[in-house]
Each structure stands twice: as C-alpha cells, then as structure tokens.
Design a protein around this motif. Structure first.
Motif, PDB file in Angstrom:
ATOM      1  N   GLN A 125       0.814  -1.206   0.000  1.00 23.12           N
ATOM      2  CA  GLN A 125       0.000   0.000   0.000  1.00 23.12           C
ATOM      3  C   GLN A 125       0.852   1.263   0.000  1.00 23.12           C
ATOM      4  O   GLN A 125       0.351   2.362  -0.206  1.00 23.12           O
ATOM      5  CB  GLN A 125      -0.931   0.016   1.229  1.00 23.12           C
ATOM      6  CG  GLN A 125      -1.877  -1.179   1.299  1.00 23.12           C
ATOM      7  CD  GLN A 125      -2.735  -1.303   0.064  1.00 23.12           C
ATOM      8  OE1 GLN A 125      -3.316  -0.326  -0.402  1.00 23.12           O
ATOM      9  NE2 GLN A 125      -2.828  -2.508  -0.481  1.00 23.12           N
ATOM     10  N   THR A 126       2.158   1.110   0.257  1.00 19.62           N
ATOM     11  CA  THR A 126       3.031   2.278   0.261  1.00 19.62           C
ATOM     12  C   THR A 126       3.308   2.727  -1.174  1.00 19.62           C
ATOM     13  O   THR A 126       3.239   1.941  -2.112  1.00 19.62           O
ATOM     14  CB  THR A 126       4.368   1.964   0.967  1.00 19.62           C
ATOM     15  OG1 THR A 126       5.014   0.884   0.276  1.00 19.62           O
ATOM     16  CG2 THR A 126       4.139   1.580   2.407  1.00 19.62           C
ATOM     17  N   PRO A 176      12.634   1.798  -8.710  1.00 25.07           N
ATOM     18  CA  PRO A 176      12.192   0.502  -8.197  1.00 25.07           C
ATOM     19  C   PRO A 176      11.873   0.585  -6.697  1.00 25.07           C
ATOM     20  O   PRO A 176      12.595   1.242  -5.952  1.00 25.07           O
ATOM     21  CB  PRO A 176      13.389  -0.403  -8.461  1.00 25.07           C
ATOM     22  CG  PRO A 176      14.575   0.517  -8.428  1.00 25.07           C
ATOM     23  CD  PRO A 176      14.088   1.814  -9.010  1.00 25.07           C
ATOM     24  N   ALA A 177      10.810  -0.065  -6.300  1.00 18.24           N
ATOM     25  CA  ALA A 177      10.299   0.063  -4.937  1.00 18.24           C
ATOM     26  C   ALA A 177      10.588  -1.171  -4.093  1.00 18.24           C
ATOM     27  O   ALA A 177      10.628  -2.298  -4.604  1.00 18.24           O
ATOM     28  CB  ALA A 177       8.798   0.319  -4.978  1.00 18.24           C
ATOM     29  N   VAL A 178      10.769  -0.943  -2.806  1.00 16.69           N
ATOM     30  CA  VAL A 178      10.931  -2.054  -1.862  1.00 16.69           C
ATOM     31  C   VAL A 178       9.747  -3.010  -1.962  1.00 16.69           C
ATOM     32  O   VAL A 178       9.910  -4.235  -1.946  1.00 16.69           O
ATOM     33  CB  VAL A 178      11.074  -1.517  -0.423  1.00 16.69           C
ATOM     34  CG1 VAL A 178      10.996  -2.655   0.587  1.00 16.69           C
ATOM     35  CG2 VAL A 178      12.378  -0.754  -0.256  1.00 16.69           C
ATOM     36  N   SER A 179       8.535  -2.463  -2.081  1.00 18.28           N
ATOM     37  CA  SER A 179       7.335  -3.302  -2.150  1.00 18.28           C
ATOM     38  C   SER A 179       7.333  -4.189  -3.394  1.00 18.28           C
ATOM     39  O   SER A 179       6.820  -5.311  -3.366  1.00 18.28           O
ATOM     40  CB  SER A 179       6.071  -2.440  -2.114  1.00 18.28           C
ATOM     41  OG  SER A 179       6.081  -1.483  -3.154  1.00 18.28           O
ATOM     42  N   THR A 224      -1.120 -13.437  -0.877  1.00 19.14           N
ATOM     43  CA  THR A 224      -0.900 -12.070  -0.415  1.00 19.14           C
ATOM     44  C   THR A 224      -0.114 -12.111   0.889  1.00 19.14           C
ATOM     45  O   THR A 224      -0.460 -12.855   1.807  1.00 19.14           O
ATOM     46  CB  THR A 224      -2.225 -11.332  -0.186  1.00 19.14           C
ATOM     47  OG1 THR A 224      -2.952 -11.294  -1.410  1.00 19.14           O
ATOM     48  CG2 THR A 224      -1.975  -9.907   0.277  1.00 19.14           C
ATOM     49  N   VAL A 225       0.947 -11.317   0.956  1.00 17.16           N
ATOM     50  CA  VAL A 225       1.735 -11.202   2.178  1.00 17.16           C
ATOM     51  C   VAL A 225       1.943  -9.720   2.448  1.00 17.16           C
ATOM     52  O   VAL A 225       2.722  -9.065   1.780  1.00 17.16           O
ATOM     53  CB  VAL A 225       3.108 -11.897   2.049  1.00 17.16           C
ATOM     54  CG1 VAL A 225       3.805 -11.910   3.413  1.00 17.16           C
ATOM     55  CG2 VAL A 225       2.980 -13.298   1.504  1.00 17.16           C
ATOM     56  N   SER A 226       1.217  -9.195   3.415  1.00 18.67           N
ATOM     57  CA  SER A 226       1.316  -7.774   3.763  1.00 18.67           C
ATOM     58  C   SER A 226       2.035  -7.641   5.100  1.00 18.67           C
ATOM     59  O   SER A 226       1.496  -8.008   6.146  1.00 18.67           O
ATOM     60  CB  SER A 226      -0.080  -7.141   3.859  1.00 18.67           C
ATOM     61  OG  SER A 226      -0.738  -7.197   2.607  1.00 18.67           O
ATOM     62  N   VAL A 227       3.252  -7.138   5.040  1.00 21.35           N
ATOM     63  CA  VAL A 227       4.042  -6.959   6.258  1.00 21.35           C
ATOM     64  C   VAL A 227       3.545  -5.732   7.011  1.00 21.35           C
ATOM     65  O   VAL A 227       3.369  -4.658   6.439  1.00 21.35           O
ATOM     66  CB  VAL A 227       5.532  -6.804   5.915  1.00 21.35           C
ATOM     67  CG1 VAL A 227       6.333  -6.457   7.169  1.00 21.35           C
ATOM     68  CG2 VAL A 227       6.069  -8.080   5.289  1.00 21.35           C
ATOM     69  N   LEU A 228       3.313  -5.902   8.296  1.00 24.45           N
ATOM     70  CA  LEU A 228       2.858  -4.817   9.154  1.00 24.45           C
ATOM     71  C   LEU A 228       3.872  -4.620  10.279  1.00 24.45           C
ATOM     72  O   LEU A 228       4.329  -5.595  10.887  1.00 24.45           O
ATOM     73  CB  LEU A 228       1.485  -5.139   9.761  1.00 24.45           C
ATOM     74  CG  LEU A 228       0.366  -5.517   8.775  1.00 24.45           C
ATOM     75  CD1 LEU A 228      -0.875  -5.943   9.535  1.00 24.45           C
ATOM     76  CD2 LEU A 228       0.064  -4.356   7.851  1.00 24.45           C
ATOM     77  N   ILE A 275       9.856   4.246   1.885  1.00 20.22           N
ATOM     78  CA  ILE A 275       9.088   5.398   2.343  1.00 20.22           C
ATOM     79  C   ILE A 275      10.023   6.450   2.936  1.00 20.22           C
ATOM     80  O   ILE A 275      11.186   6.174   3.241  1.00 20.22           O
ATOM     81  CB  ILE A 275       8.014   4.994   3.381  1.00 20.22           C
ATOM     82  CG1 ILE A 275       8.675   4.475   4.656  1.00 20.22           C
ATOM     83  CG2 ILE A 275       7.058   3.960   2.802  1.00 20.22           C
ATOM     84  CD1 ILE A 275       7.700   4.323   5.818  1.00 20.22           C
ATOM     85  N   ASN A 276       9.494   7.648   3.099  1.00 20.13           N
ATOM     86  CA  ASN A 276      10.234   8.750   3.715  1.00 20.13           C
ATOM     87  C   ASN A 276      11.567   9.041   3.026  1.00 20.13           C
ATOM     88  O   ASN A 276      12.536   9.478   3.666  1.00 20.13           O
ATOM     89  CB  ASN A 276      10.473   8.464   5.210  1.00 20.13           C
ATOM     90  CG  ASN A 276       9.180   8.358   5.997  1.00 20.13           C
ATOM     91  OD1 ASN A 276       8.203   9.040   5.690  1.00 20.13           O
ATOM     92  ND2 ASN A 276       9.155   7.496   7.000  1.00 20.13           N
TER      93      ASN A 276
END
Length: 306
Positions: free
Chosen positions: A74-75, A80-83, A101-105, A284-285
């Motif tokens: 969702q980020t 190229p992105a980490v996600s 689906t594997v969504s790390v929280l 991010i950031n």
C-alpha cells in the motif's frame, strides 16, 4: 541461516579471471530449483514485532522501521520500490496453491537497552527473547547491537531464522529472526558490500544508502531472512539441499544485487549523485536500500530490481 561458508566461497571465486568466467558460461548449468516440501507458508497480514537488544539510536531504529513499512504494497515509493521486491515472495505462495498475499505490518517494538540477559548470548537465549514478543502468524525480529556477541555470530552466520512453540505444550509455532549489527565485530563478512570483504580483492566498498554501514548491512540480512521465513517458516517449505542448511529464497543468490553481478561485484546499481551511495530500492520517507536478489519460481533464476 545466512552461512558464512557460502559467503567465503563466493568471495574467493572473485579471483577467477575473465577467461575463466567465459569458460564457465560455456558449460550449461542446470537451473536452480527450490523444491516445495508441502509445509506451511506465511501469508495474509503479517505483523513483525521487533526486539531491540542493546543500544540503537533513534536514527538506526527508523532505518529498520521504515524498511519494514516499505514492504507493504500500500506504500507509494518511487520505482524501483521495496514493495516490488517483496512481491516476488507471493509467487511462491501462488505456486503452492496458497493465498498469495503477504502484507508486512510493523508490529510492537520492545527495547532492552540494558541487555537483561547479558552481552554474550547463546542461541537459545535469542529464542527466549523472541518468545516474549511472539504472535501467531507473525514474526519476531530480534536485533542485537554492535557490542553484543551472539553464539556463532561472525564465525558461522550473520543471522538466522527459526521457529518455536507459542507456549509450552502447544503444537502451534511462531517464527522468529535474529540479525546482529556487525559494524565492529565482522563488517567484512556481514556488511559487505558496504565494507571491504574479509577475503578476495580489497576493492573499495560501496557507500551505504543510509550512511550506516552496520545497519545498512543489517537491512540486507533482515531482507534475506524475511524472504526465507515467509517461504520456509518451519523447515518444510521452499528450499534446496539439507533442511539443516537449506538454500532459500535469498541465500540461493549470494552476493547478487544488480544485473551483471559476479563474485565480488554486487552488480550494476543505482547511484545517489549527492551522497555517492549505492542502492537498488526506494522506500518510504525518501529512504533507499540495497536488497538481495531473490530466486524467482517463475523463471528458476535469481531476480534483481535493477
């Protein structure tokens, strides 16, 4: 486990000449295949709880926390992105016919700055530390500071992933990871390519993307072990070789971070024009990271972001 034996062998191969590499290319090698052993895989919402053991600065903690948050699809990072790197783990689940689906929280964080178990830990104590923050269908990440010695650290591994019962007498298990900060103990083994290698030609190290050789090196090992944990959490998922020393999603592609990599050369990477730092993934950031290649089950080859 991230085997230092593999790293040593890998870096020693850099002494091969260009002619040797051309000769090797003429020999058709069979594709590497990680076999699925029909065991459980981690999927869905995956909380990662962190145990900070020893002293870490606020800046160091934010580097790791931002990385874990960046894994969530969702980020919105630059490419190229980490996600995008993390999405490859879902191909393992799909191939096994599991929810893909594997969504790390980012879960809860526990700080043990006073080192309640001392500064020389056995691996059983790592398990005990992880158990205090264990959660079903989650991962506990134990991170030890640069002045904490852990059994086998630098001699046989830069980190490990394992599992243990959620409670005594229960069959249900939780997965955990340990990674140590190698800045002062063995950066040439566990923080390469941000430090000159212990073995092989002493080429200049790359500039770490977040300006911290130890923690940027930890990110590489955390990423490797996260991929291994999701695809082989309890020792009967995806791997090749003996279960006691398996080749997993990332450990099957040692030392590879970009295209045209070869032993001792991390590959063609992106370069920050201002800092001179090398990276292959945006988080991010405004964070940037260097992430290892992962074995791609669709192509039976190692895939990198750049």
């Amino acid at each position: 486990m991230i085997s230092l034996i593999k790293v040593v062998v890998f870096l020693s191969l850099v002494q091969m000449c260009l002619g040797g590499r051309r000769l090797a290319a003429l020999v058709q090698q069979p594709p590497l295949v990680l076999t699925y052993h029909k065991g459980a895989l981690l999927h869905g919402a995956l909380p990662v709880n962190i145990v900070w053991y020893g002293h870490f600065t606020a800046a160091q903690r934010s580097i790791v926390a931002d990385f874990l948050t960046s894994l969530n699809q969702q980020t919105k990072e630059k490419s190229p992105a980490v996600s995008s790197w993390w999405e490859l783990t879902e191909a393992y689940l799909a191939r096994a016919g599991r929810p893909s689906t594997v969504s790390v929280l980012l879960g809860k964080q526990v700080t043990d700055e006073e080192c309640s178990m001392g500064k020389s830990l056995k691996r059983t104590q790592i398990r005990d530390l992880a158990a205090k923050s264990a959660a079903p269908n989650g991962i506990t990440l134990v991170l030890t500071s640069k002045d904490v010695a852990v059994e086998g650290f630098c001699m046989s591994s830069c980190g490990l992933h394992d599992s243990a019962p959620l409670a005594k007498g229960l069959k249900e298990k939780f997965a955990y990871i340990w990674v140590g900060n190698s800045e002062t103990q063995c950066p040439g083994q566990c923080a390469w390519p941000f430090h000159q290698p212990l073995y092989g030609p002493q080429t200049p190290p790359l500039v770490a993307p977040n300006g911290d050789v130890g923690v940027d090196g930890m990110i590489i090992n955390i990423a490797s072990l996260l991929a291994g944990t999701v695809t082989n959490p309890f020792g009967n998922g995806y791997f090749q070789g003996p279960a006691t020393a398996p080749m997993e999603a990332a450990s099957s592609c040692p030392g590879m971070y970009g295209k045209n990599s070869y032993p001792g050369y991390a590959g063609d990477l992106l370069l920050d024009s201002a800092s001179g730092a090398s990276y292959n993934a945006n988080g991010i950031n405004g964070r940037r990271y260097l992430l290892p290649a992962l074995w791609n089950p669709k192509t039976s080859s190692c895939s990198t972001l750049v």
